[in-house]
Design a protein around this motif. Structure first.
Motif, PDB file in Angstrom:
ATOM      1  N   PRO A  62       0.830  -1.210   0.000  1.00 59.05           N
ATOM      2  CA  PRO A  62       0.000   0.000   0.000  1.00 59.05           C
ATOM      3  C   PRO A  62       0.861   1.256   0.000  1.00 59.05           C
ATOM      4  CG  PRO A  62      -0.035  -1.069   2.160  1.00 59.05           C
ATOM      5  CD  PRO A  62       0.629  -2.018   1.225  1.00 59.05           C
ATOM      6  N   GLY A  63       0.456   2.226  -0.829  1.00 57.74           N
ATOM      7  CA  GLY A  63       1.186   3.479  -0.888  1.00 57.74           C
ATOM      8  C   GLY A  63       2.549   3.376  -1.551  1.00 57.74           C
ATOM      9  N   SER A  89      -5.598   0.474   0.023  1.00 53.18           N
ATOM     10  CA  SER A  89      -4.910   1.749  -0.171  1.00 53.18           C
ATOM     11  C   SER A  89      -5.658   2.560  -1.214  1.00 53.18           C
ATOM     12  CB  SER A  89      -3.463   1.522  -0.637  1.00 53.18           C
ATOM     13  OG  SER A  89      -2.826   2.751  -0.948  1.00 53.18           O
ATOM     14  N   ASP A  91      -4.336   5.611  -2.212  1.00 50.39           N
ATOM     15  CA  ASP A  91      -3.368   6.568  -2.752  1.00 50.39           C
ATOM     16  C   ASP A  91      -3.351   6.528  -4.280  1.00 50.39           C
ATOM     17  OD1 ASP A  91      -2.649   7.177  -0.183  1.00 50.39           O
ATOM     18  OD2 ASP A  91      -0.907   5.859  -0.152  1.00 50.39           O
ATOM     19  N   THR A 139       2.777   8.246  -3.936  1.00 53.66           N
ATOM     20  CA  THR A 139       3.310   7.019  -3.362  1.00 53.66           C
ATOM     21  C   THR A 139       4.833   7.070  -3.316  1.00 53.66           C
ATOM     22  OG1 THR A 139       3.345   5.972  -5.543  1.00 53.66           O
ATOM     23  CG2 THR A 139       1.383   5.618  -4.205  1.00 53.66           C
TER      24      THR A 139
END
Length: 231
Positions: A62-63, A89, A91, A139
């Protein structure tokens, strides 16, 4: 999880996938016994696109979009990049720059169980995207993941080389080995739908065409006058 980039996975025949996409996600989904739909959370960032391609799968932290950059190299003309993360996530993991690189390699679109950004630019360049979120939050590029491994998106397993169909109704996956059957079943369903369409235009009711009056009666639904009902 094994951190790998798998090269050269077998792919579904791209011309057959392209033909399958012409039927539309809803028709193919019904024809396949209501299987393969990735769920209502994946929505087109811009309406009006209909694509079919072969999956290049990406599993990211994630990210973190490091593995997306690794995946670009593995893409061929006719592919669709399919991305998910090891935990939720939202993002913006892909924007205009990565999309430019994907488009240059002949990628037909992006499906991401996460977020994208630069949506105006994506629209202007004609790069179709289906995503769960739009977010300006960017990210990092720090965490290993995997490319071209089986992943789960919307509760459905997607293997590299599977057929990905996407339009305004959403996204679905047809397993690589089921594409031939899907083409036959989708054609049958389209012909049945056309017969219904012509009947409706001629004034027939779906209640009669589908014998739904019998079903209503069996379920105990009664027809009564307004007076009998007390209106």
């Amino acid at each position: 999880m094994r951190n790998v980039v798998v090269t050269g996975p077998p792919r579904a025949d791209i011309e057959k996938v392209r033909k399958l996409a012409e039927y539309g996600v809803a028709t193919v989904h019904e024809a396949m016994g209501r299987t393969g739909f990735l769920g209502p959370r994946l929505r087109p960032v811009h309406l009006g696109s209909r694509i079919g391609g072969t999956a290049v799968t990406v599993l990211c932290a994630p990210g973190d979009n490091l593995m997306i950059h690794a995946a670009v190299e593995q893409c061929r003309p006719g592919d669709v990049l399919v991305v998910t993360t090891t935990s939720p996530s939202s993002d913006g993991m892909i924007g205009e720059l990565v999309a430019t690189a994907l488009q240059a390699r002949g990628v037909r679109g992006l499906v991401i169980e996460g977020g994208v950004r630069d949506v105006a630019e994506l629209h202007a360049m004609g790069f179709p995207v289906w995503a769960e979120a739009v977010s300006a939050q960017g990210t990092v590029k720090a965490t290993p993941g995997a490319v071209n491994v089986p992943i789960i998106v919307g509760g459905q397993q997607i293997r590299p080389g599977d057929a990905i169909l996407a339009d305004d109704d959403g996204v679905m996956c047809v397993p690589r080995l089921d594409v031939e059957r899907a083409l036959v079943d989708a054609q049958v369903r389209m012909e049945n739908e056309q017969a219904c369409r012509e009947a409706y235009r001629a004034g027939e009711l779906s209640l009669d065409l589908n014998d739904l009056r019998t079903k209503l009666a069996a379920l105990g639904v009664e027809y009564v006058t307004a007076e009998e009902f007390g209106l």
